[in-house]
Design a protein around this motif. Structure first.
Motif, short mmCIF file in Angstrom:
data_model
loop_
_atom_site.label_atom_id
_atom_site.label_comp_id
_atom_site.label_asym_id
_atom_site.label_seq_id
_atom_site.Cartn_x
_atom_site.Cartn_y
_atom_site.Cartn_z
N PRO A 197 -25.20 -19.95 -27.43
CA PRO A 197 -24.66 -21.27 -27.11
C PRO A 197 -25.88 -22.14 -27.26
CG PRO A 197 -23.91 -19.85 -25.49
CD PRO A 197 -24.94 -19.15 -26.58
N LEU B 215 -26.27 -23.18 -30.87
CA LEU B 215 -25.37 -24.25 -31.30
C LEU B 215 -25.47 -25.55 -30.71
CD1 LEU B 215 -22.35 -24.58 -32.50
CD2 LEU B 215 -21.44 -24.03 -30.21
N GLU C 193 -18.95 -11.51 -33.00
CA GLU C 193 -19.37 -12.74 -33.59
C GLU C 193 -18.30 -13.15 -34.90
OE1 GLU C 193 -22.61 -10.71 -31.89
OE2 GLU C 193 -21.21 -9.76 -33.22
N ALA D 15 -15.46 -15.38 -33.10
CA ALA D 15 -16.00 -16.33 -32.69
C ALA D 15 -16.05 -17.63 -34.03
CB ALA D 15 -17.33 -16.45 -32.19
N LEU D 16 -16.29 -16.92 -34.99
CA LEU D 16 -16.36 -17.68 -36.23
C LEU D 16 -15.10 -17.85 -37.08
CD1 LEU D 16 -19.38 -15.97 -38.47
CD2 LEU D 16 -19.42 -18.02 -36.74
N THR E 202 -13.17 -20.46 -34.75
CA THR E 202 -13.86 -21.91 -35.41
C THR E 202 -13.20 -22.55 -36.55
OG1 THR E 202 -15.90 -21.50 -34.40
CG2 THR E 202 -15.93 -23.24 -35.85
N LEU F 115 -20.32 -28.82 -37.97
CA LEU F 115 -19.92 -27.89 -36.72
C LEU F 115 -20.13 -26.40 -37.43
CD1 LEU F 115 -18.95 -27.59 -34.05
CD2 LEU F 115 -16.62 -28.34 -34.93
N MET G 16 -22.06 -23.60 -36.04
CA MET G 16 -21.59 -22.27 -35.42
C MET G 16 -21.79 -21.18 -35.85
SD MET G 16 -19.37 -21.54 -33.01
CE MET G 16 -18.58 -20.23 -32.25
N ALA H 77 -25.56 -20.43 -35.04
CA ALA H 77 -25.87 -19.70 -33.73
C ALA H 77 -25.37 -18.24 -33.63
CB ALA H 77 -24.86 -20.58 -32.80
N GLN H 78 -24.48 -17.59 -34.43
CA GLN H 78 -23.96 -16.54 -34.21
C GLN H 78 -24.98 -15.34 -34.98
OE1 GLN H 78 -21.46 -15.45 -32.23
NE2 GLN H 78 -21.28 -17.52 -31.68
#
Length: 335
Positions: A127, A130, A199, A202-203, A206, A251, A255, A258-259
């Protein structure tokens, strides 16, 4: 060019783009099987496919728990970086623009470094990174927003922000405890080791959430090469369009950074390779994403095998590829 009609909807499809994308899908699938197959122990591709089908083999643990999550994550990372690079390069109208050139990666890196060196828990790192990437992007967009987000000003603002953020990151690392500085350095290089389904989820989430925006972006890129007066004459709002495209690219890049950290040069190289394969004026989104996936899967595989049992982070391998390619672009670039 082929006009495809679906009910009242008419789509203009480039046959070459479709053929190139299908070829890239086959290559990514082959690279994925290869990534799961190679290593110690070696698993024959037939056994990999058998294990993936659920039939059961002695190698199920190696295939499904150790190698497959990392390989699938490499695909997701490559897709997001490739699409992000295509969007940012189209807005900048510059083949040298990418998240790692215009400050997004450096913003995420600074925030992650601060978190890593201040004793924050692992759950805070992504976080924080990101948020850092998005703040850096906001600064770049604010600095480049004058004169309608002009392409040259946007790139120069990004380079300036990237240099400043990188300097701050070095200061934080030098003032930290050695072990914390080493952890931050590994994160900054970008690695897929120790990461997997969390991960990837999360990707993928997104990408799915932004899918309507990306569909619009595919249409908007067709007019991205027009000058502002011509675009306005066609009823297009050029500044709003550029901001929307840049925001989507930012974005995605923030993202993925960040991962997994800063896997450099994928967002730079993939869109340009895809553009040359498809032979279009702007980088095609689908082909750029698939090219990025192929690059990251192969880079992670090479990093895992080249000096085994020592593993090179994927970011080291992509930098080794991207550095010479950047020089190639600079040499070939018209003054």
């Amino acid at each position: 060019m082929t006009l495809l009609r679906i009910g009242a909807l008419a789509l203009l499809v480039r046959r070459r783009a479709v053929l190139v994308s299908l070829l890239l899908v086959v290559l990514v699938a082959a690279a994925l099987v290869l990534a799961v197959s190679l290593g110690r122990p070696y698993v024959a591709p037939g056994d990999v496919l058998t294990s993936l089908s659920g039939a059961g083999t002695p190698y199920d643990v190696v295939v499904q728990r150790l190698r497959l999550p990392r390989a699938v994550l490499a695909v997701a990372v490559g897709v997001l970086f490739g699409v992000a690079g295509a969007l940012i390069q189209s807005v900048a109208r510059n083949s040298l623009a990418s998240p790692d050139v215009i400050g997004i990666t450096q913003g995420a890196g600074l925030a992650a470094t601060v978190a890593l060196t201040s004793g924050a828990t692992a759950a805070v790192i992504a976080p924080a990174a990101l948020a850092g990437g998005l703040v850096a992007a906001a600064a770049v967009l604010a600095l480049g927003a004058r004169h309608g987000l002009a392409a040259q000003r946007f790139v120069l603002a990004g380079v300036a922000v990237a240099i400043a953020l990188r300097a701050l990151t070095e200061i934080v690392m030098l003032s930290a405890e050695p072990i914390d500085g080493q952890r931050a350095h590994i994160w900054l290089v970008g690695t897929l080791a120790g990461r997997g389904w969390t991960e990837t989820l999360a990707l993928t989430g997104t990408l799915v959430a932004l899918l309507p925006v990306l569909v619009w972006a595919g249409w908007a890129l067709r007019t991205s090469a027009l000058d502002d007066d011509t675009a306005r004459g066609l009823g297009v709002r050029p500044v709003a369009r550029r901001v929307g495209l840049a925001a989507a690219g930012v974005l995605l890049a923030a993202m993925v950074t960040a991962q997994v950290g800063a896997v450099d040069f994928v967002a730079l190289v993939a869109p340009q390779v895809a553009r040359r394969l498809v032979r279009t004026e702007h980088p095609p989104l689908v082909a750029a994403g698939l090219t990025g996936a192929l690059l990251v899967v192969l880079a992670d595989l090479v990093g895992r095998l080249l000096f085994a049992p020592t593993q090179l982070p994927a970011g080291v391998v992509t930098a080794a590829i991207g550095g010479p390619y950047l020089l190639f672009l600079l040499v070939r670039r018209k003054p």
